[in-house]
Design an enzyme around this catalytic site. Structure first.
Site, PDB file in Angstrom:
ATOM      1  CG  HIS A  34      21.463 -28.473   4.195  1.00  0.00           C
ATOM      2  ND1 HIS A  34      22.566 -28.473   5.197  1.00  0.00           N
ATOM      3  CD2 HIS A  34      21.223 -27.096   4.409  1.00  0.00           C
ATOM      4  CE1 HIS A  34      22.940 -27.399   5.683  1.00  0.00           C
ATOM      5  NE2 HIS A  34      22.051 -26.448   5.404  1.00  0.00           N
ATOM      6  CG  HIS A  37      19.810 -28.124   8.750  1.00  0.00           C
ATOM      7  ND1 HIS A  37      19.628 -27.826   7.193  1.00  0.00           N
ATOM      8  CD2 HIS A  37      19.806 -27.146   9.304  1.00  0.00           C
ATOM      9  CE1 HIS A  37      19.653 -26.717   7.086  1.00  0.00           C
ATOM     10  NE2 HIS A  37      19.790 -26.127   8.426  1.00  0.00           N
TER      11      HIS A  37
END
Ligand code: AMP
Length: 282
Positions: A34, A37
């Site tokens: 997501h 990250h």
């Protein structure tokens, strides 16, 4: 983006690149990526010659086998997201590459952090984290390691691990701020498991952290922790912990001396889904 599945192939490649003086930044993940990250990968890309990310759902850090089974996976989507920010290398090892037959786990001296907060609620979790991170660091030997503040205690444990491995001077650790949804919910792969009702109440974890931040100067912190826990319970959560702690070592604080940097940390169950978040208070 070049993909590697085998440790040896990755190491051969990295050896050549390091030989050319290339600086390697490393973003370890468990996939189901997501924006949190991706923000780490973006920073890594700008601060290094080579941005290397890994996707490995590490079985040894799940104290709850159901949690491991339910861990979301969508490799194709993850690859697209990483390519979108110019990640150079993706390491996607199988379990037998990370834990081959010759692998002998060793007990890592984590210290007090092992049994506080996340460590207390998830016995064995940080030994599992250290096991995989140690192995990954030995394989990659990056110049810089990118971690998210979302998992603050994990960042501190890994910092201790790197020091214990004698790699403190070799690996610079970068801790990136927590990326949130517009309503404040900390992004997490686990959010994918929330149904509509659970998703609607999920931001109250961040709201409770803000409530603590707005009030920690004026009251006994134990009372504030209780009030915060009550707010969460009223919003439908089962509270695991609400803690106000020293930012330096996560030891609980009851009376603030007006100077010590503090952090508030929450873990709470939204039905079956355990969510965590934290916020620096001063
Ligand atoms: P995970 O895939 O959950 O193991 O996380 C991989 C890395 O991403 C860890 O360093 C996490 O702390 C970091 N991370 C996870 N969620 C966020 C977030 N919302 N913001 C920033 N970093 C995050």
């Amino acid at each position: 983006m070049i993909h590697f599945k085998k440790v040896k192939d990755l190491q051969n490649y990295l050896e050549t690149e390091k030989g050319k003086g290339k600086k390697i930044g490393f973003v370890p993940t468990m996939g189901a990526l997501h924006e949190g990250h991706i923000s780490l990968a973006k920073t890594c890309k700008t601060e290094n010659d080579i941005c290397l990310s890994s996707i490995f759902v590490n079985p040894t850090q799940f104290n709850d086998p159901l949690d491991f089974e339910k861990y979301p996976a969508d490799l194709e989507r993850d690859i697209n997201l990483l390519e979108g920010v110019g990640c150079d290398i993706l390491f996607i090892p199988g379990v037998s590459e990370i834990y081959p037959e010759f692998f002998r786990p060793e007990k890592i001296p984590i210290g007090r952090l092992e049994n506080l907060l996340e460590g207390k609620s998830r016995p064995g979790h940080f030994q599992g984290v250290c096991m995989v991170v140690k192995r990954l660091l030995e394989i990659v030997q990056p110049h810089q390691l990118y971690l998210g503040q979302k998992d603050l205690q994990q960042c501190m444990v890994i910092r201790n691990l790197v020091a214990w491995m004698g790699m403190k001077e070799k690996i610079h650790i970068v801790i990136s701020p927590t990326i949130r949804e517009p309503d404040g919910l900390a992004m997490s792969s686990r959010n994918l498991r929330l149904n509509d009702i659970e998703r609607k109440r999920a931001p109250s974890i961040f709201q409770t952290l803000l409530f603590i931040k707005n009030n920690f100067r004026v009251v006994d912190l134990d009372i504030l922790k209780k009030d915060a826990a009550t707010r969460l319970t009223k919003n439908g959560f089962r509270v695991d912990y609400v803690e106000i702690a020293r930012a330096s070592d996560l030891e609980s604080v009851r009376h603030w001396d007006g100077k010590e940097p503090l952090v508030a940390l929450i873990a709470a169950y939204n039905n079956d889904v355990r969510l965590i978040d934290n916020l620096f208070l001063n």
